[in-house]
Design a protein around this motif. Structure first.
Motif, PDB file in Angstrom:
ATOM      1  N   LYS A   6      48.097   2.350  -0.004  1.00 27.28           N
ATOM      2  CA  LYS A   6      47.069   3.280  -0.471  1.00 27.28           C
ATOM      3  C   LYS A   6      46.653   4.221   0.650  1.00 27.28           C
ATOM      4  N   ILE A 280      28.186   4.171   5.335  1.00 25.97           N
ATOM      5  CA  ILE A 280      28.477   3.245   4.237  1.00 25.97           C
ATOM      6  C   ILE A 280      29.796   3.580   3.533  1.00 25.97           C
ATOM      7  N   MET A 283      32.689  -0.234   4.567  1.00 21.93           N
ATOM      8  CA  MET A 283      31.833  -1.350   4.970  1.00 21.93           C
ATOM      9  C   MET A 283      32.609  -2.668   4.901  1.00 21.93           C
ATOM     10  N   GLN A 288      31.376  -3.041  -5.798  1.00 19.11           N
ATOM     11  CA  GLN A 288      32.318  -2.281  -6.638  1.00 19.11           C
ATOM     12  C   GLN A 288      31.846  -2.263  -8.086  1.00 19.11           C
ATOM     13  N   TYR A 336      50.918  -3.753  -7.070  1.00 24.70           N
ATOM     14  CA  TYR A 336      50.573  -4.025  -8.466  1.00 24.70           C
ATOM     15  C   TYR A 336      50.643  -2.777  -9.343  1.00 24.70           C
ATOM     16  N   LEU A 354      36.814   8.330  -3.585  1.00 24.18           N
ATOM     17  CA  LEU A 354      35.559   7.835  -4.132  1.00 24.18           C
ATOM     18  C   LEU A 354      35.856   6.772  -5.198  1.00 24.18           C
ATOM     19  N   GLU A 355      36.870   7.039  -5.996  1.00 26.46           N
ATOM     20  CA  GLU A 355      37.209   6.134  -7.096  1.00 26.46           C
ATOM     21  C   GLU A 355      38.723   6.087  -7.267  1.00 26.46           C
ATOM     22  N   GLY A 356      39.215   4.919  -7.676  1.00 26.53           N
ATOM     23  CA  GLY A 356      40.656   4.794  -7.936  1.00 26.53           C
ATOM     24  C   GLY A 356      40.900   4.496  -9.409  1.00 26.53           C
ATOM     25  N   GLU A 393      43.065   0.320 -14.800  1.00 20.12           N
ATOM     26  CA  GLU A 393      41.831  -0.043 -14.085  1.00 20.12           C
ATOM     27  C   GLU A 393      41.109   1.203 -13.593  1.00 20.12           C
ATOM     28  N   SER A 395      38.120   1.892 -10.746  1.00 18.99           N
ATOM     29  CA  SER A 395      37.429   1.136  -9.690  1.00 18.99           C
ATOM     30  C   SER A 395      36.694   2.080  -8.755  1.00 18.99           C
ATOM     31  N   GLY A 397      33.519   2.424  -5.749  1.00 19.65           N
ATOM     32  CA  GLY A 397      32.595   1.766  -4.825  1.00 19.65           C
ATOM     33  C   GLY A 397      31.201   2.328  -5.042  1.00 19.65           C
TER      34      GLY A 397
HETATM   35  N1  GAP Z   1      40.603  -3.275  -7.663  1.00 26.13           N
HETATM   36  C1  GAP Z   1      41.180  -2.152  -7.027  1.00 26.13           C
HETATM   37  C2  GAP Z   1      40.595  -1.857  -5.727  1.00 26.13           C
HETATM   38  O1  GAP Z   1      39.815  -2.633  -5.190  1.00 26.13           O
HETATM   39  P1  GAP Z   1      40.517  -0.061  -3.820  1.00 26.13           P
HETATM   40  O2  GAP Z   1      40.979   1.353  -3.804  1.00 26.13           O
HETATM   41  O3  GAP Z   1      40.938  -0.953  -2.703  1.00 26.13           O
HETATM   42  O4  GAP Z   1      40.987  -0.657  -5.230  1.00 26.13           O
HETATM   43  C3  GAP Z   1      38.284   0.591  -5.001  1.00 26.13           C
HETATM   44  O5  GAP Z   1      38.929  -0.050  -3.925  1.00 26.13           O
HETATM   45  C4  GAP Z   1      37.064   1.352  -4.546  1.00 26.13           C
HETATM   46  O6  GAP Z   1      36.224   0.484  -3.780  1.00 26.13           O
HETATM   47  C5  GAP Z   1      37.381   2.512  -3.609  1.00 26.13           C
HETATM   48  O7  GAP Z   1      37.696   3.672  -4.326  1.00 26.13           O
HETATM   49  C6  GAP Z   1      36.084   2.653  -2.837  1.00 26.13           C
HETATM   50  O8  GAP Z   1      35.161   3.437  -3.567  1.00 26.13           O
HETATM   51  C7  GAP Z   1      35.569   1.222  -2.760  1.00 26.13           C
HETATM   52  N2  GAP Z   1      35.866   0.612  -1.444  1.00 26.13           N
HETATM   53  C8  GAP Z   1      37.019   0.056  -1.046  1.00 26.13           C
HETATM   54  N3  GAP Z   1      36.916  -0.430   0.214  1.00 26.13           N
HETATM   55  C9  GAP Z   1      35.665  -0.160   0.625  1.00 26.13           C
HETATM   56  C10 GAP Z   1      34.921  -0.408   1.828  1.00 26.13           C
HETATM   57  N4  GAP Z   1      35.460  -1.057   2.856  1.00 26.13           N
HETATM   58  N5  GAP Z   1      33.630   0.019   1.897  1.00 26.13           N
HETATM   59  C11 GAP Z   1      33.058   0.659   0.849  1.00 26.13           C
HETATM   60  N6  GAP Z   1      33.698   0.912  -0.310  1.00 26.13           N
HETATM   61  C12 GAP Z   1      34.978   0.510  -0.435  1.00 26.13           C
END
Ligand code: GAP
Length: 534
Positions: A6, A280, A283, A288, A336, A354-356, A393, A395, A397
């Protein structure tokens, strides 16, 4: 690999954005961070002990704003969709969950230590830093030429013909390609070789004395009290999604949902990020908001497109300008994923995820079916077939959404009709932490104070209201502007006589005299979350 793949394909776009990162934007970011602390939105965790890196606490205004964002998401995803239901799964899950999901074997980042400073870095980020410097050189050439040629300057032509720009662009492309290959192949040897060949020094000490690069699993682990050793090893979930997958059959049977249907949840996730930066944004403990949409195999492309559109709409409805949002399709996919795209937001440090939205196929359910030995399937009453559903999905944050919202809303502007400046948080009223502040014009006048307190109490039943008499009216307005309160109501001598009050609009500063009994109705109408959906 989930992380590596990613992060890798974000690289190509992030270079352009970094070029645009001017000092102004850095100042803007510092201002957002300072504002969050000064006005009780976000504090560093354990600050009295000098803080815990990449962990943050939400203060009184922060928790309200975050709750409102979560409520907006929950309403639009769960309560407004008959075919999406919510759950709240536990953070701890059976350790086999993380084996099946691929996180035990593949949720890694490449790390490298500097032997002299004892500082730890992400090897890929060190190389990206080197690439940023090449970009900066290109940028400098362009800025110099733009100054020299003035209006006649043609940047595209200059990029195509200037030998120094061309050489650096070539170097950049070659480095990016080599990095991508090393990351995809998990070639730790080549990552170290690149760091040495490019002469990359430790940002802290300037030393080039590096250890070997090695994979580092991002999951935090802990131990069950009554079982010693590996058997009792638990992980803090790195994504909320797996709590949904393992509950697929429970939810489907108990709610009698038919495909297509979704399961959503909001909850904490934990990742032992090697380098956590940008407040933030990245983090180690975060929240999520995830939704897994279960569909018939073969319909994934159609649903992927539908959810892309719906999710972008969700963001723009909140008032985020379209030019601050963009798509970024992944070229390299996590193990996956069959297709994946990010909604990127223009944070003060550039466009970032921001979002996936991920098309996950049947990867997760099949893996859990295999490792648990239990059938995790759906009986299609139309085709009379059993099959493992596919998943699309979404997803996002919560904390990144919070940062995007804050940085978009914070404005410094001149107060109309005055030389004074004000900081105002132009949040959509539906998500503002406080909807209405009740301010007595004279705090030593018992009649005014009593009336103001009564109004505050009455309004509190309908929405979050604050009473404040700790300063002059000007100061009280400034404070409410800074926390984004859309309406301020002042109670004065006339209010005692005729039961009217002045209601002030945060953005237009228009003040209107209205009967006190109408305040609730006026504010309620303007802060109604329903407006976000219209
Ligand atoms: N279930 C799929 C998944 O977790 P990801 O792209 O690894 O996918 C999804 O995470 C969202 O979670 C991201 O788009 C982001 O907004 C948030 N996110 C991921 N890691 C983060 C972190 N270390 N701190 C804050 N937000 C985070």
């Amino acid at each position: 690999m989930i992380q590596q793949a990613k992060r890798l394909n974000k690289r190509s776009d992030s270079t352009t954005q970094q070029l645009n990162n001017t000092m102004n934007r850095q100042d803007e970011f510092k201002k957002v961070v300072a504002h969050c602390k000064e006005y009780g939105f976000i504090y560093q965790s354990s600050e009295v002990y000098d803080g815990l890196s990449a962990v943050y606490d939400y203060g009184p205004y922060g928790v309200e704003l975050k709750n409102n964002l979560k409520q907006y998401w929950w309403k639009s995803m769960v309560q407004m969709n008959d075919n999406i239901v919510g759950i709240d799964a536990a953070i701890f899950m059976h350790p086999k969950v993380w084996k099946a999901s691929g996180h035990v074997d593949a949720f890694n980042d490449p790390l490298i230590d500097n032997k002299d400073s004892n500082k730890r870095y992400r090897a890929d980020q060190l190389i990206e830093g080197y690439m940023d410097k090449i970009e900066a050189k290109i940028n400098k050439e362009i800025a110099k030429a733009a100054k020299r040629f003035g209006d006649a300057f043609d940047e595209a032509e200059f990029r195509k013909t200037n030998p120094r720009v061309l050489a650096n662009a070539e170097k950049h492309a070659a480095t990016a390609k080599r990095l991508a290959t090393a990351m995809t192949n998990e070639d730790m040897g080549d990552l170290k070789a690149m760091i040495e060949e490019y002469g990359i020094a430790c940002p802290d000490s300037g030393s080039k004395n590096w250890t070997e690069a090695r994979q580092f699993n991002l999951m935090f682990s802990t131990q069950l009290g009554n079982i010693a050793g590996e058997e009792g090893k638990l992980y803090l979930r790195p994504e909320t999604a797996q709590g949904i997958f393992v509950n697929f059959s429970n939810v489907q049977k108990t709610t009698r949902q038919k495909l297509p249907f979704g399961i959503a949840q909001i909850g904490k996730a934990f990742r032992n990020e090697i380098v956590a930066r940008q407040f933030i944004f990245r983090m180690r403990e975060f929240e999520q908001m995830e939704m897994q949409f279960f569909i018939k195999p073969g319909t994934q492309d159609e649903w992927f497109e539908k959810w892309k559109e719906k999710r972008m709409q969700w963001h723009t409805s909140l008032g985020h300008p379209a030019e601050k949002l963009r798509w970024h399709d992944h070229d390299n996919l996590a193990h996956y994923a069959k297709a994946a795209t990010d909604i990127e937001f223009d944070f003060p440090f550039g466009f970032k995820e921001l979002e996936g939205i991920h098309s996950r196929g049947d990867f997760d359910l099949s893996q859990h079916q295999e490792l648990s030995g239990r059938k995790i399937q759906y009986f299609d009453s139309e085709t009379k077939e059993n099959y493992v559903p596919y998943v699309v999905e979404t997803s996002i944050g919560c904390d990144r959404m919070f940062l995007a919202t804050m940085s978009n809303a914070l404005v410094e502007e001149q107060v109309p009709g005055s030389d004074n400046m004000r900081d105002v948080l132009k949040l959509n009223p539906a998500i503002a932490p406080v909807k209405c502040a009740v301010l007595p014009l004279k705090k030593n006048e018992p009649g005014i104070v009593a009336l103001a307190k009564k109004l505050h109490k009455d309004l509190s039943f309908s929405f979050n209201t604050h009473y404040d008499d700790t300063g002059s009216i000007g100061k009280l307005y400034r404070r409410q502007d800074a926390v984004g309160t859309p309406f301020c109501v002042t109670i004065d001598f006339d209010s005692m006589e005729d039961q009217t009050v002045t209601i002030r609009d945060r953005d237009s500063l228009v003040q209107e005299r209205v009967p006190m009994e109408r305040v609730e109705e006026i504010v309620k109408e303007k802060v109604d979350m329903r407006k976000l959906f219209s």
